[in-house]
Motif scaffolding. Sequence first.
Motif, PDB file in Angstrom:
ATOM      1  N   ASN A 171       0.855  -1.187   0.000  1.00  0.00           N
ATOM      2  CA  ASN A 171       0.000   0.000   0.000  1.00  0.00           C
ATOM      3  C   ASN A 171       0.892   1.238   0.000  1.00  0.00           C
ATOM      4  OD1 ASN A 171      -2.214   1.688   0.179  1.00  0.00           O
ATOM      5  ND2 ASN A 171      -2.391   1.488   2.405  1.00  0.00           N
ATOM      6  N   LEU A 172       1.149   1.777  -1.187  1.00  0.00           N
ATOM      7  CA  LEU A 172       2.116   2.852  -1.347  1.00  0.00           C
ATOM      8  C   LEU A 172       1.442   4.227  -1.326  1.00  0.00           C
ATOM      9  CD1 LEU A 172       4.307   1.327  -4.223  1.00  0.00           C
ATOM     10  CD2 LEU A 172       4.730   1.226  -1.754  1.00  0.00           C
ATOM     11  N   GLU A 173       2.191   5.212  -0.851  1.00  0.00           N
ATOM     12  CA  GLU A 173       1.754   6.601  -0.917  1.00  0.00           C
ATOM     13  C   GLU A 173       1.604   7.008  -2.380  1.00  0.00           C
ATOM     14  OE1 GLU A 173       3.617  11.065   0.010  1.00  0.00           O
ATOM     15  OE2 GLU A 173       4.660   9.271   0.727  1.00  0.00           O
ATOM     16  N   ARG A 174       0.681   7.934  -2.643  1.00  0.00           N
ATOM     17  CA  ARG A 174       0.468   8.439  -3.994  1.00  0.00           C
ATOM     18  C   ARG A 174       0.649   9.951  -4.014  1.00  0.00           C
ATOM     19  NH1 ARG A 174      -1.160   4.370  -8.048  1.00  0.00           N
ATOM     20  NH2 ARG A 174      -1.627   2.533  -6.810  1.00  0.00           N
ATOM     21  N   ILE A 175       1.169  10.449  -5.128  1.00  0.00           N
ATOM     22  CA  ILE A 175       1.339  11.895  -5.280  1.00  0.00           C
ATOM     23  C   ILE A 175       0.781  12.349  -6.616  1.00  0.00           C
ATOM     24  CG2 ILE A 175       3.378  12.035  -3.783  1.00  0.00           C
ATOM     25  CD1 ILE A 175       5.091  12.188  -6.376  1.00  0.00           C
ATOM     26  N   GLY A 176       0.381  13.629  -6.685  1.00  0.00           N
ATOM     27  CA  GLY A 176      -0.005  14.266  -7.930  1.00  0.00           C
ATOM     28  C   GLY A 176      -1.370  13.878  -8.454  1.00  0.00           C
ATOM     29  N   PRO A 177      -1.840  14.595  -9.452  1.00  0.00           N
ATOM     30  CA  PRO A 177      -3.142  14.323 -10.076  1.00  0.00           C
ATOM     31  C   PRO A 177      -3.243  12.920 -10.675  1.00  0.00           C
ATOM     32  CG  PRO A 177      -2.295  16.463 -10.777  1.00  0.00           C
ATOM     33  CD  PRO A 177      -1.192  15.789 -10.029  1.00  0.00           C
ATOM     34  N   SER A 178      -2.109  12.368 -11.111  1.00  0.00           N
ATOM     35  CA  SER A 178      -2.124  11.036 -11.732  1.00  0.00           C
ATOM     36  C   SER A 178      -2.021   9.908 -10.718  1.00  0.00           C
ATOM     37  CB  SER A 178      -0.981  10.911 -12.746  1.00  0.00           C
ATOM     38  OG  SER A 178      -1.046  11.916 -13.725  1.00  0.00           O
ATOM     39  N   GLY A 179      -1.738  10.252  -9.458  1.00  0.00           N
ATOM     40  CA  GLY A 179      -1.593   9.216  -8.431  1.00  0.00           C
ATOM     41  C   GLY A 179      -0.345   8.379  -8.617  1.00  0.00           C
ATOM     42  N   VAL A 180       0.806   9.024  -8.734  1.00  0.00           N
ATOM     43  CA  VAL A 180       2.082   8.326  -8.910  1.00  0.00           C
ATOM     44  C   VAL A 180       2.470   7.639  -7.596  1.00  0.00           C
ATOM     45  CG1 VAL A 180       4.522   8.586  -9.486  1.00  0.00           C
ATOM     46  CG2 VAL A 180       2.811  10.016 -10.620  1.00  0.00           C
ATOM     47  N   SER A 181       2.754   6.352  -7.658  1.00  0.00           N
ATOM     48  CA  SER A 181       3.146   5.602  -6.465  1.00  0.00           C
ATOM     49  C   SER A 181       4.528   6.028  -5.990  1.00  0.00           C
ATOM     50  CB  SER A 181       3.167   4.097  -6.757  1.00  0.00           C
ATOM     51  OG  SER A 181       1.876   3.642  -7.110  1.00  0.00           O
ATOM     52  N   VAL A 182       4.716   6.074  -4.669  1.00  0.00           N
ATOM     53  CA  VAL A 182       6.014   6.388  -4.078  1.00  0.00           C
ATOM     54  C   VAL A 182       6.609   5.094  -3.518  1.00  0.00           C
ATOM     55  CG1 VAL A 182       7.261   7.735  -2.359  1.00  0.00           C
ATOM     56  CG2 VAL A 182       5.240   8.711  -3.473  1.00  0.00           C
ATOM     57  N   PRO A 183       7.600   4.525  -4.188  1.00  0.00           N
ATOM     58  CA  PRO A 183       8.172   3.245  -3.756  1.00  0.00           C
ATOM     59  C   PRO A 183       8.923   3.369  -2.429  1.00  0.00           C
ATOM     60  CG  PRO A 183       8.702   3.723  -6.051  1.00  0.00           C
ATOM     61  CD  PRO A 183       8.179   4.987  -5.455  1.00  0.00           C
ATOM     62  N   ARG A 184       8.918   2.285  -1.672  1.00  0.00           N
ATOM     63  CA  ARG A 184       9.700   2.229  -0.438  1.00  0.00           C
ATOM     64  C   ARG A 184      11.108   1.699  -0.703  1.00  0.00           C
ATOM     65  NH1 ARG A 184       4.716  -0.198   1.322  1.00  0.00           N
ATOM     66  NH2 ARG A 184       3.462   1.300   2.506  1.00  0.00           N
ATOM     67  N   TYR A 185      11.260   0.984  -1.823  1.00  0.00           N
ATOM     68  CA  TYR A 185      12.561   0.384  -2.149  1.00  0.00           C
ATOM     69  C   TYR A 185      12.827   0.519  -3.650  1.00  0.00           C
ATOM     70  CZ  TYR A 185      12.330  -1.924   2.406  1.00  0.00           C
ATOM     71  OH  TYR A 185      12.250  -2.179   3.756  1.00  0.00           O
TER      72      TYR A 185
END
Length: 266
Positions: A171-185
Amino acid sequence: MKLRFPLLLMLLLGLSVYAVQHNSKADNEARYELPKSSSRTQIVKHTGYTLSYSEDDEQAFWVAYVLTKEHVEQRSAKRTNKFIDDPAVRTGSATNADYARSGYDRGHLAPAADMGWSETTMKESFFFSNMSPQEPSFNRGIWKDLEEQVRAWAIDNERIYIATGPVLSGNLERIGPSGVSVPRYYYKVILDYTQPELKAIGFIMPNQKSTRSVKDFAVPVDSVERFTGIDFFYTLPDDLEKHLESQVDLNLWSWKQKKVRKQPKS
């Protein structure tokens, strides 16, 4: 004429054999870096690298390319710093709006410094399909150290095969209007397939600042495969693939000294 015709025939046959061998060698060399692709991703080929795009995460599952000594030493193109949408991604890539004010760097997967051997490859290295949200201290620190280490290996070993990317699971954090995933690794795997010393090595790094050495993150390629679910270097002969991916001998690789980076003034 009796002398010339056999001579001409031999010359033509020789050129044909050379062309077949040359093309066969090029085909073989071009395939090793590519991981096994998934039906749920789009494969996008650019001049200097190939990627597997995840629309759900708005970034690449993996980016793969060949890096040679000539690529590293040529460096004829200047860094552009012009981040642009990738026109080859059918569903549309992430955009600058996704990263704006997010606190994350637009982190290269295939580094711009690896793509400096032509104006085209440099430009394409700034496609958003080649970007992933990275903590600034990670992108400009240990990840940069690893990228520099890999370029040194390209010089040492003449030609290496690289696959790299984010770990897009959980369950990754998302950023921006497109919902870009923020990887942990993030991961990177490298294959040296040049005789006499064939070898492979992998890395798994958390998306955070680290003062440790690059060497501390080295693992067998098998470990990266288990962590990511991606099958790397699958076109190698089975016995050789098993041997190279099941172990990592750090003594077979040369290691750059870790740089002491200056801390910004408070």
